[in-house]
Design an enzyme around this catalytic site. Structure first.
Site, PDB file in Angstrom:
ATOM      1  N   GLU A  12       0.834  -1.207   0.000  1.00  0.00           N
ATOM      2  CA  GLU A  12       0.000   0.000   0.000  1.00  0.00           C
ATOM      3  C   GLU A  12       0.869   1.258   0.000  1.00  0.00           C
ATOM      4  OE1 GLU A  12      -3.470   0.096   2.651  1.00  0.00           O
ATOM      5  OE2 GLU A  12      -2.704   2.007   3.400  1.00  0.00           O
ATOM      6  N   THR A  43      -3.826   4.836  -1.436  1.00  0.00           N
ATOM      7  CA  THR A  43      -4.910   5.343  -0.596  1.00  0.00           C
ATOM      8  C   THR A  43      -5.542   6.586  -1.219  1.00  0.00           C
ATOM      9  OG1 THR A  43      -3.407   6.668   0.746  1.00  0.00           O
ATOM     10  CG2 THR A  43      -3.873   4.438   1.525  1.00  0.00           C
ATOM     11  N   ALA A  46      -8.557  12.918   1.484  1.00  0.00           N
ATOM     12  CA  ALA A  46      -9.842  13.498   1.870  1.00  0.00           C
ATOM     13  C   ALA A  46     -10.251  14.663   0.972  1.00  0.00           C
ATOM     14  CB  ALA A  46      -9.771  13.960   3.318  1.00  0.00           C
ATOM     15  N   GLY A 103     -14.571   6.164   4.429  1.00  0.00           N
ATOM     16  CA  GLY A 103     -13.725   7.308   4.743  1.00  0.00           C
ATOM     17  C   GLY A 103     -14.135   7.936   6.064  1.00  0.00           C
ATOM     18  N   ASP A 104     -13.382   8.954   6.473  1.00  0.00           N
ATOM     19  CA  ASP A 104     -13.651   9.660   7.725  1.00  0.00           C
ATOM     20  C   ASP A 104     -13.876  11.132   7.423  1.00  0.00           C
ATOM     21  OD1 ASP A 104     -13.339   7.576   9.699  1.00  0.00           O
ATOM     22  OD2 ASP A 104     -11.241   7.516   9.077  1.00  0.00           O
ATOM     23  N   LYS A 163     -21.222  -6.327   3.679  1.00  0.00           N
ATOM     24  CA  LYS A 163     -20.358  -5.914   2.578  1.00  0.00           C
ATOM     25  C   LYS A 163     -20.174  -7.073   1.592  1.00  0.00           C
ATOM     26  CE  LYS A 163     -17.650  -2.406   5.113  1.00  0.00           C
ATOM     27  NZ  LYS A 163     -16.337  -2.087   5.705  1.00  0.00           N
TER      28      LYS A 163
HETATM   29  P1  FAD Z   1     -18.192   1.462   6.829  1.00  0.00           P
HETATM   30  O1  FAD Z   1     -18.164   0.039   6.479  1.00  0.00           O
HETATM   31  O2  FAD Z   1     -19.256   2.311   6.236  1.00  0.00           O
HETATM   32  O3  FAD Z   1     -18.240   1.547   8.420  1.00  0.00           O
HETATM   33  C1  FAD Z   1     -18.209   2.811   9.091  1.00  0.00           C
HETATM   34  C2  FAD Z   1     -18.992   2.696  10.410  1.00  0.00           C
HETATM   35  O4  FAD Z   1     -20.376   2.540  10.119  1.00  0.00           O
HETATM   36  C3  FAD Z   1     -18.593   1.473  11.236  1.00  0.00           C
HETATM   37  O5  FAD Z   1     -18.640   1.827  12.598  1.00  0.00           O
HETATM   38  C4  FAD Z   1     -19.660   0.455  10.913  1.00  0.00           C
HETATM   39  O6  FAD Z   1     -19.860  -0.411  12.009  1.00  0.00           O
HETATM   40  C5  FAD Z   1     -20.871   1.322  10.622  1.00  0.00           C
HETATM   41  N1  FAD Z   1     -21.728   0.746   9.576  1.00  0.00           N
HETATM   42  C6  FAD Z   1     -21.338   0.221   8.398  1.00  0.00           C
HETATM   43  N2  FAD Z   1     -22.389  -0.164   7.659  1.00  0.00           N
HETATM   44  C7  FAD Z   1     -23.496   0.129   8.403  1.00  0.00           C
HETATM   45  C8  FAD Z   1     -24.892  -0.008   8.184  1.00  0.00           C
HETATM   46  N3  FAD Z   1     -25.390  -0.526   7.059  1.00  0.00           N
HETATM   47  N4  FAD Z   1     -25.724   0.427   9.152  1.00  0.00           N
HETATM   48  C9  FAD Z   1     -25.242   0.982  10.303  1.00  0.00           C
HETATM   49  N5  FAD Z   1     -23.921   1.126  10.558  1.00  0.00           N
HETATM   50  C10 FAD Z   1     -23.063   0.717   9.627  1.00  0.00           C
HETATM   51  N6  FAD Z   1      -9.660   6.091   4.604  1.00  0.00           N
HETATM   52  C11 FAD Z   1      -9.454   7.010   3.625  1.00  0.00           C
HETATM   53  O7  FAD Z   1      -9.921   8.157   3.759  1.00  0.00           O
HETATM   54  N7  FAD Z   1      -8.757   6.700   2.481  1.00  0.00           N
HETATM   55  C12 FAD Z   1      -8.236   5.460   2.261  1.00  0.00           C
HETATM   56  O8  FAD Z   1      -7.631   5.202   1.229  1.00  0.00           O
HETATM   57  C13 FAD Z   1      -8.426   4.472   3.276  1.00  0.00           C
HETATM   58  N8  FAD Z   1      -7.931   3.221   3.116  1.00  0.00           N
HETATM   59  C14 FAD Z   1      -8.167   2.268   4.068  1.00  0.00           C
HETATM   60  C15 FAD Z   1      -7.706   0.977   3.862  1.00  0.00           C
HETATM   61  C16 FAD Z   1      -7.915  -0.016   4.805  1.00  0.00           C
HETATM   62  C17 FAD Z   1      -7.382  -1.404   4.553  1.00  0.00           C
HETATM   63  C18 FAD Z   1      -8.624   0.293   6.000  1.00  0.00           C
HETATM   64  C19 FAD Z   1      -8.844  -0.767   7.028  1.00  0.00           C
HETATM   65  C20 FAD Z   1      -9.102   1.580   6.223  1.00  0.00           C
HETATM   66  C21 FAD Z   1      -8.892   2.587   5.260  1.00  0.00           C
HETATM   67  N9  FAD Z   1      -9.377   3.879   5.427  1.00  0.00           N
HETATM   68  C22 FAD Z   1      -9.163   4.833   4.456  1.00  0.00           C
HETATM   69  C23 FAD Z   1     -10.052   4.285   6.680  1.00  0.00           C
HETATM   70  C24 FAD Z   1     -11.605   4.095   6.620  1.00  0.00           C
HETATM   71  O9  FAD Z   1     -12.148   4.883   5.589  1.00  0.00           O
HETATM   72  C25 FAD Z   1     -12.163   4.511   7.974  1.00  0.00           C
HETATM   73  O10 FAD Z   1     -11.660   3.667   8.979  1.00  0.00           O
HETATM   74  C26 FAD Z   1     -13.674   4.631   8.094  1.00  0.00           C
HETATM   75  O11 FAD Z   1     -13.996   5.141   9.391  1.00  0.00           O
HETATM   76  C27 FAD Z   1     -14.421   3.320   7.961  1.00  0.00           C
HETATM   77  O12 FAD Z   1     -14.484   2.934   6.668  1.00  0.00           O
HETATM   78  P2  FAD Z   1     -15.354   1.649   6.197  1.00  0.00           P
HETATM   79  O13 FAD Z   1     -15.113   1.546   4.764  1.00  0.00           O
HETATM   80  O14 FAD Z   1     -15.067   0.488   7.049  1.00  0.00           O
HETATM   81  O15 FAD Z   1     -16.823   2.196   6.510  1.00  0.00           O
END
Ligand code: FAD
Length: 299
Positions: A12, A43, A46, A103-104, A163
């Site tokens: 990565e 990655t 934002a 994302g965050d 997912k």
């Molecule tokens: P989600 O799966 O949407 O989860 C986010 C939150 O919502 C979780 O608490 C989950 O429990 C909850 N949730 C999910 N689905 C539902 C639903 N249907 N109903 C209710 N609650 C739900 N960030 C970046 O900005 N850029 C990057 O390139 C990047 N790369 C990453 C690569 C990896 C391998 C990892 C592990 C993380 C990466 N991140 C990146 C960080 C990530 O975007 C954040 O950690 C973010 O907070 C969570 O992303 P997610 O895709 O898991 O979100």
């Protein structure tokens, strides 16, 4: 008889901020290319310029190297129309593998998530969108130490099941420092869906950097790891040595327990990753075949 598949290896990178950073990145990419990883990922930032750089670097990897790119993509600040456009750009340059993330909130990792008014709320929605746009292989994020906003471990398992049902075919975890938490999540998901979960591995070379990252992610380093790193925190060379050793131990344990591969968080450097890789005696494999990603597509 078929031989057991060798583990999938991936690297990565993050989009560089300037020309100097870009040179460092390409040096790392070229050095790691010789290991014939299954894929490399970039990655997604934002903001606008950082996102443009992600797209540019990912396209260049597809165009100018032998590597298979996996493009990270987030829902941050984007309407569905804008997300479709980015996916279209990737498709046009032959990028067919996407890591679909929520994302965050920009500038505030721990802040409350607010979706774009015409955007998507969860990563699973982005999985569905990308899968609906063509022949894409889609991966997702997993959190062995529990996502900070989730209700707990069971919720995280449920989210990964959702997912998978939306069309994700693999997951990559946040950087792992405790093999047991990774194995617990992997096993709980495996009991419900066929979703290979590859651990993220970061060989620590800078204690302050990893301490900051783990604070941002809301997952403190395990006590045992913290003690080993703190003991050498005043000595950069010793920190690097201990960091690489910790990564080797984690990698050996997780591979021995059947992890499908290792996803190295390189921080755009190659040396520490190469050291861990070489100590594992892995054979350069046939890229993509192992991870099931789309190798390249002609454009
Ligand atoms: P989600 O799966 O949407 O989860 C986010 C939150 O919502 C979780 O608490 C989950 O429990 C909850 N949730 C999910 N689905 C539902 C639903 N249907 N109903 C209710 N609650 C739900 N960030 C970046 O900005 N850029 C990057 O390139 C990047 N790369 C990453 C690569 C990896 C391998 C990892 C592990 C993380 C990466 N991140 C990146 C960080 C990530 O975007 C954040 O950690 C973010 O907070 C969570 O992303 P997610 O895709 O898991 O979100």
């Amino acid at each position: 008889m078929l031989s057991a598949p060798s583990p999938s290896i991936s690297f990565e990178f993050f989009p560089p901020k300037d020309d100097a950073g870009e040179a460092v990145l390409w040096d790392a990419i070229r050095r790691l290319e010789s290991l014939r990883p299954d894929f490399v990922s970039v990655t997604y930032g934002a903001g606008g310029t950082s996102q443009d750089r992600t797209v540019r670097v990912t396209e260049r990897i597809a165009r100018e190297t032998t590597l298979t790119p996996l493009a990270h993509l987030t829902c941050v600040g984007a309407s569905v129309a804008a997300l479709r456009q980015v996916v279209g750009l990737y498709a046009a340059s032959g990028v067919r593998n996407v890591l679909a993330l929520r994302g965050d909130p920009p500038g505030n990792v721990g802040g409350a998530w607010v979706a774009h008014p015409e955007g998507l709320d969860h990563a699973e929605d982005l999985v569905r969108l990308v899968r609906g746009l063509g022949e894409f292989t889609v991966g997702v994020a997993a959190f062995p130490d529990v996502h900070p906003e989730s209700g707990g471990f069971e919720d995280d398992v449920e989210v990964l099941v959702r997912k998978a049902d939306a069309g994700a075919s693999f997951a990559i975890t946040q950087m792992v420092f405790d093999a047991d938490t990774y194995l617990r999540l992997r096993d709980a998901v495996a009991a419900r869906r066929d979703l290979p979960i590859t651990p993220g591995l970061m060989p620590v070379t800078n204690f302050k950097q990893v301490a900051r990252m783990s604070q941002l992610m809301g997952t403190p380093l395990p006590e045992a790891v913290l003690r080993r790193l703190e003991a050498v925190s005043q000595d950069p060379l010793a920190t690097r040595e201990v960091g690489v050793q910790i990564a080797i131990e984690l990698a050996e344990r997780m591979l021995a327990e059947g992890a499908p591969g290792l996803h190295f968080i390189t921080m755009n450097r190659s040396t520490a990753t190469l050291e861990v890789y070489q100590s594992l005696n892995l054979q350069p494999g046939s890229p993509s075949g192992r991870a099931g990603l789309v190798e390249r597509s002609e454009v």
